[in-house]
Structures are given as C-alpha cells and as structure tokens.
Design a protein around this motif. Sequence first.
Motif, PDB file in Angstrom:
ATOM      1  N   UNK A   1      20.359 -12.755 -14.902  1.00 63.66           N
ATOM      2  CA  UNK A   1      21.724 -13.230 -15.114  1.00 63.66           C
ATOM      3  C   UNK A   1      21.763 -14.546 -15.888  1.00 63.66           C
ATOM      4  N   UNK A   2      20.725 -15.350 -15.733  1.00 59.17           N
ATOM      5  CA  UNK A   2      20.651 -16.639 -16.431  1.00 59.17           C
ATOM      6  C   UNK A   2      19.749 -16.574 -17.658  1.00 59.17           C
ATOM      7  N   UNK A   3      19.196 -15.394 -17.944  1.00 53.84           N
ATOM      8  CA  UNK A   3      18.325 -15.246 -19.102  1.00 53.84           C
ATOM      9  C   UNK A   3      16.949 -15.855 -18.901  1.00 53.84           C
ATOM     10  N   UNK A   4      16.518 -16.014 -17.660  1.00 58.96           N
ATOM     11  CA  UNK A   4      15.215 -16.599 -17.360  1.00 58.96           C
ATOM     12  C   UNK A   4      14.252 -15.479 -16.974  1.00 58.96           C
ATOM     13  N   UNK A   5      13.139 -15.398 -17.676  1.00 54.88           N
ATOM     14  CA  UNK A   5      12.117 -14.407 -17.338  1.00 54.88           C
ATOM     15  C   UNK A   5      10.748 -14.956 -17.704  1.00 54.88           C
ATOM     16  N   UNK A   6      10.097 -15.584 -16.737  1.00 54.95           N
ATOM     17  CA  UNK A   6       8.740 -16.086 -16.928  1.00 54.95           C
ATOM     18  C   UNK A   6       7.714 -15.048 -16.485  1.00 54.95           C
ATOM     19  N   UNK A   7       8.177 -13.943 -15.892  1.00 58.24           N
ATOM     20  CA  UNK A   7       7.286 -12.933 -15.352  1.00 58.24           C
ATOM     21  C   UNK A   7       6.780 -11.985 -16.432  1.00 58.24           C
ATOM     22  N   UNK A   8       7.681 -11.415 -17.222  1.00 59.00           N
ATOM     23  CA  UNK A   8       7.320 -10.396 -18.207  1.00 59.00           C
ATOM     24  C   UNK A   8       6.258 -10.860 -19.194  1.00 59.00           C
ATOM     25  N   UNK A   9       6.340 -12.073 -19.764  1.00 59.32           N
ATOM     26  CA  UNK A   9       5.278 -12.499 -20.679  1.00 59.32           C
ATOM     27  C   UNK A   9       3.898 -12.557 -20.017  1.00 59.32           C
ATOM     28  N   UNK A  10       3.846 -12.963 -18.758  1.00 54.64           N
ATOM     29  CA  UNK A  10       2.563 -13.028 -18.053  1.00 54.64           C
ATOM     30  C   UNK A  10       2.006 -11.630 -17.838  1.00 54.64           C
ATOM     31  N   UNK A  11       2.866 -10.704 -17.416  1.00 57.20           N
ATOM     32  CA  UNK A  11       2.428  -9.320 -17.187  1.00 57.20           C
ATOM     33  C   UNK A  11       1.985  -8.680 -18.499  1.00 57.20           C
ATOM     34  N   UNK A  12       2.721  -8.918 -19.573  1.00 60.35           N
ATOM     35  CA  UNK A  12       2.378  -8.360 -20.878  1.00 60.35           C
ATOM     36  C   UNK A  12       1.014  -8.853 -21.337  1.00 60.35           C
ATOM     37  N   UNK A  13       0.769 -10.168 -21.206  1.00 61.15           N
ATOM     38  CA  UNK A  13      -0.534 -10.719 -21.592  1.00 61.15           C
ATOM     39  C   UNK A  13      -1.642 -10.167 -20.711  1.00 61.15           C
ATOM     40  N   UNK A  14      -1.385 -10.080 -19.402  1.00 53.77           N
ATOM     41  CA  UNK A  14      -2.407  -9.570 -18.482  1.00 53.77           C
ATOM     42  C   UNK A  14      -2.746  -8.115 -18.791  1.00 53.77           C
ATOM     43  N   UNK A  15      -1.745  -7.290 -19.068  1.00 55.56           N
ATOM     44  CA  UNK A  15      -1.999  -5.884 -19.368  1.00 55.56           C
ATOM     45  C   UNK A  15      -2.748  -5.757 -20.701  1.00 55.56           C
ATOM     46  N   UNK A  16      -2.443  -6.632 -21.653  1.00 61.54           N
ATOM     47  CA  UNK A  16      -3.173  -6.624 -22.922  1.00 61.54           C
ATOM     48  C   UNK A  16      -4.644  -6.931 -22.713  1.00 61.54           C
ATOM     49  N   UNK A  17      -4.931  -7.911 -21.853  1.00 65.77           N
ATOM     50  CA  UNK A  17      -6.319  -8.245 -21.546  1.00 65.77           C
ATOM     51  C   UNK A  17      -6.990  -7.118 -20.771  1.00 65.77           C
ATOM     52  N   UNK A  18      -6.263  -6.516 -19.852  1.00 65.39           N
ATOM     53  CA  UNK A  18      -6.808  -5.419 -19.049  1.00 65.39           C
ATOM     54  C   UNK A  18      -7.190  -4.231 -19.920  1.00 65.39           C
ATOM     55  N   UNK A  19      -6.404  -3.992 -20.959  1.00 69.29           N
ATOM     56  CA  UNK A  19      -6.655  -2.860 -21.854  1.00 69.29           C
ATOM     57  C   UNK A  19      -7.624  -3.220 -22.978  1.00 69.29           C
ATOM     58  N   UNK A  20      -8.245  -4.379 -22.891  1.00 69.00           N
ATOM     59  CA  UNK A  20      -9.247  -4.762 -23.880  1.00 69.00           C
ATOM     60  C   UNK A  20      -8.706  -5.565 -25.046  1.00 69.00           C
ATOM     61  N   UNK A  21      -7.490  -5.998 -24.966  1.00 67.77           N
ATOM     62  CA  UNK A  21      -6.903  -6.795 -26.044  1.00 67.77           C
ATOM     63  C   UNK A  21      -7.369  -8.229 -25.985  1.00 67.77           C
ATOM     64  N   UNK A  22      -7.045  -8.981 -27.002  1.00 68.23           N
ATOM     65  CA  UNK A  22      -7.404 -10.399 -27.054  1.00 68.23           C
ATOM     66  C   UNK A  22      -6.295 -11.220 -26.415  1.00 68.23           C
ATOM     67  N   UNK A  23      -6.676 -12.330 -25.840  1.00 69.09           N
ATOM     68  CA  UNK A  23      -5.689 -13.232 -25.252  1.00 69.09           C
ATOM     69  C   UNK A  23      -4.906 -13.922 -26.358  1.00 69.09           C
ATOM     70  N   UNK A  24      -3.636 -14.145 -26.116  1.00 70.45           N
ATOM     71  CA  UNK A  24      -2.806 -14.864 -27.080  1.00 70.45           C
ATOM     72  C   UNK A  24      -3.292 -16.310 -27.170  1.00 70.45           C
ATOM     73  N   UNK A  25      -3.167 -16.900 -28.340  1.00 72.79           N
ATOM     74  CA  UNK A  25      -3.606 -18.275 -28.532  1.00 72.79           C
ATOM     75  C   UNK A  25      -2.790 -19.245 -27.675  1.00 72.79           C
ATOM     76  N   UNK A  26      -1.473 -19.006 -27.610  1.00 75.09           N
ATOM     77  CA  UNK A  26      -0.594 -19.871 -26.844  1.00 75.09           C
ATOM     78  C   UNK A  26       0.259 -19.017 -25.928  1.00 75.09           C
ATOM     79  N   UNK A  27       0.695 -19.577 -24.811  1.00 73.29           N
ATOM     80  CA  UNK A  27       1.554 -18.800 -23.928  1.00 73.29           C
ATOM     81  C   UNK A  27       2.854 -18.423 -24.624  1.00 73.29           C
TER      82      UNK A  27
END
Length: 127
Positions: free
Chosen positions: A61-87
Amino acid sequence: MAFAVGDHVANDSLLGSGKRKAGVTATTLTPGEDVGTAMTVGFSAKPFEVVRAHYVARDPDKGIDEVTPVVTRAMGLYKGGAAAEEPMFQPADPLADTAAALGDELRVLAVEVLHRLAARNLEAYKS
C-alpha cells in the motif's frame, strides 16, 4: 522468545512462569517501534537476552518492498547466477542527496534544492 506482548499473562506464557516478576518482560516492547526486538530465555547461560533482528519491510500500500529484491538475488545465486554488484534496494541518503543537489554552487534557493532532490529520487522526496 517473545516480541511485544500486551500483558503479564502472555509474557509468562511465552517466557516462563514468574519471568515478569523476575524482571524478564516483553511487555515494555512497543509494537511498531521495537520492530525486530525480542526478549529470549534459554538461548544461553544468561537468565535472559534481548535479541535484535533486522526487519525487512514490505507494505504494498505504501510502495515499500525490500523483500522481493532479496529473494530475486537469492534465487539467482541458487540457480548458479552471479551476484549483483550492488543491492537493488538503495535507501535515500538525504545528506548525500542534498550535497549532490547543491553541487559546487555557493548559493541555491531552497525551493530549487527541493526540485533537484525530487528529480534525483522522486519516490523519496515527492512530499
């Protein structure tokens, strides 16, 4: 383990009988203010400990979502992707943003600084 609780009955139900009388109480924790803070018993040799955890905010409702970026990065790492340079989530830094808005100019009208801040990060400075 107990986060903010409303009364001594809930406190002693979670932390153990007589804990409130012994001074081990989560009734002094304030919901909304002490987010991520809990009173714990039995995790160490100490009679009790106050534990502080990082709270990740999500409020669509307030446009705040700190969860999705963390999950997206974690799933990318889990699937063998590279970590993003910056959060992906970058909180606003009002002091650094104001310094950038002023630049090398000696004098800037306050209303102009406000416009530059909004242009720099509309979501953080729109109001």
